[in-house]
Motif scaffolding. Sequence first.
Motif, PDB file in Angstrom:
ATOM      1  N   SER A  33       0.824  -1.122   0.034  1.00 38.19           N
ATOM      2  CA  SER A  33       0.010  -0.048   0.240  1.00 38.19           C
ATOM      3  C   SER A  33       0.900   1.037   0.112  1.00 38.19           C
ATOM      4  CB  SER A  33      -0.983  -0.174   1.169  1.00 38.19           C
ATOM      5  OG  SER A  33      -1.205   1.313   1.720  1.00 38.19           O
TER       6      SER A  33
ATOM      7  N   TRP B  63      -6.984  -1.376  10.081  1.00 38.78           N
ATOM      8  CA  TRP B  63      -6.907  -1.510   8.404  1.00 38.78           C
ATOM      9  C   TRP B  63      -8.020  -0.704   7.918  1.00 38.78           C
ATOM     10  CZ3 TRP B  63      -3.117  -3.492   5.723  1.00 38.78           C
ATOM     11  CH2 TRP B  63      -2.385  -4.234   6.414  1.00 38.78           C
ATOM     12  N   GLU B  64      -7.728   0.066   6.853  1.00 38.20           N
ATOM     13  CA  GLU B  64      -8.529   0.704   6.118  1.00 38.20           C
ATOM     14  C   GLU B  64      -9.826  -0.044   5.492  1.00 38.20           C
ATOM     15  OE1 GLU B  64      -8.322   3.752   2.568  1.00 38.20           O
ATOM     16  OE2 GLU B  64      -6.961   2.301   2.580  1.00 38.20           O
ATOM     17  N   PRO B  68     -10.409  -3.880  -1.581  1.00 40.23           N
ATOM     18  CA  PRO B  68      -9.260  -3.846  -2.396  1.00 40.23           C
ATOM     19  C   PRO B  68      -9.541  -3.917  -3.867  1.00 40.23           C
ATOM     20  CG  PRO B  68      -8.564  -4.923  -0.337  1.00 40.23           C
ATOM     21  CD  PRO B  68     -10.034  -4.846  -0.315  1.00 40.23           C
ATOM     22  N   ARG B  75      -4.933  -2.117   1.104  1.00 38.43           N
ATOM     23  CA  ARG B  75      -5.841  -1.478   2.321  1.00 38.43           C
ATOM     24  C   ARG B  75      -4.443  -0.621   2.929  1.00 38.43           C
ATOM     25  NH1 ARG B  75      -8.487  -5.427   5.918  1.00 38.43           N
ATOM     26  NH2 ARG B  75      -6.575  -6.528   5.288  1.00 38.43           N
TER      27      ARG B  75
END
Lengths: 178, 107
Positions: A33, B63-64, B68, B75
């Motif tokens: 990410s 976590w976001e 995904p 994420r």
Amino acid sequence: MEKLNSLAIRVLNQAIEVLPRNQQSRYAEEWRSHYAELTNPGERLHHALGCASCAFKTQAGLNGLPEPAGFRIEVPGFGAVESDLTSGLRVMVFHALAIAQRDSKFSSVAQVGWSYLSATMHLMNEKERDRMDNYLASLQPQANGVFLDFHFEGIKYSYGELPEVLEYYFRREIEKLA
Amino acid sequence: MSRKLNSNIRLSGPALRMLKIFIEHPMKEFSGAEIAKVTGIGSGTLYPLLARFEQERWLTSRWEKIDPSEEKRPRRHYYKITGHGQNCARQALTELQTDFGALGWKS
């Protein structure tokens, strides 16, 4: 630039493999990410090398070993990325040259070297350059011949000229890619 | 210069730079990429620091919440300073200021 991105991805993947299994999926996603948010290939490679450093430190910590002084990652198709963590990742360039001379494989190892230097040149500040100079100065008394003088494109140079020669060489190679 | 606090927290220069942004924005969550961008700390230093501070409960993370595959990106992992972290960080900074004079930080 594609080559730099490709190298960064390979280093990042290998860094994830070095991690303990129970941490691999978490950091794989987190580091990828982070990687995805960077647009500059040099910054991406710098990030990947940082993750490799983190992975080796983590692995050593779990095994009750002191933090490693360096690491080496084999990158298929490119050569090896070798780094001295105590003096900063950028010393890898100098190690790459030394190894290349020793193994007479200048081109393949140097490919990694110039990729790395392109990643760090713009990130290096005055303090870091001083640190690198000090590190190189500390190597001199232990020189086993590799660092005393070297040949590059048929010309013999003294150890003191190494940084200039490297910068010239790596810049030229980077320009070819641009 | 670094200073060891409690059991496993060592306040090195990068650790102080990282704490500074959390202290200045105690309600905000930051991803590793954001912290690296603001502080200039490299990933090789940043992620071990985040792990250590989280282990000592100075930071919490999550976590976001995205899919995904829909967003076509991994994420993000967000970090936020805890109340315990704020107390410890302020205490550490106060001690540093006492030892070395004002650092010019707002608390």
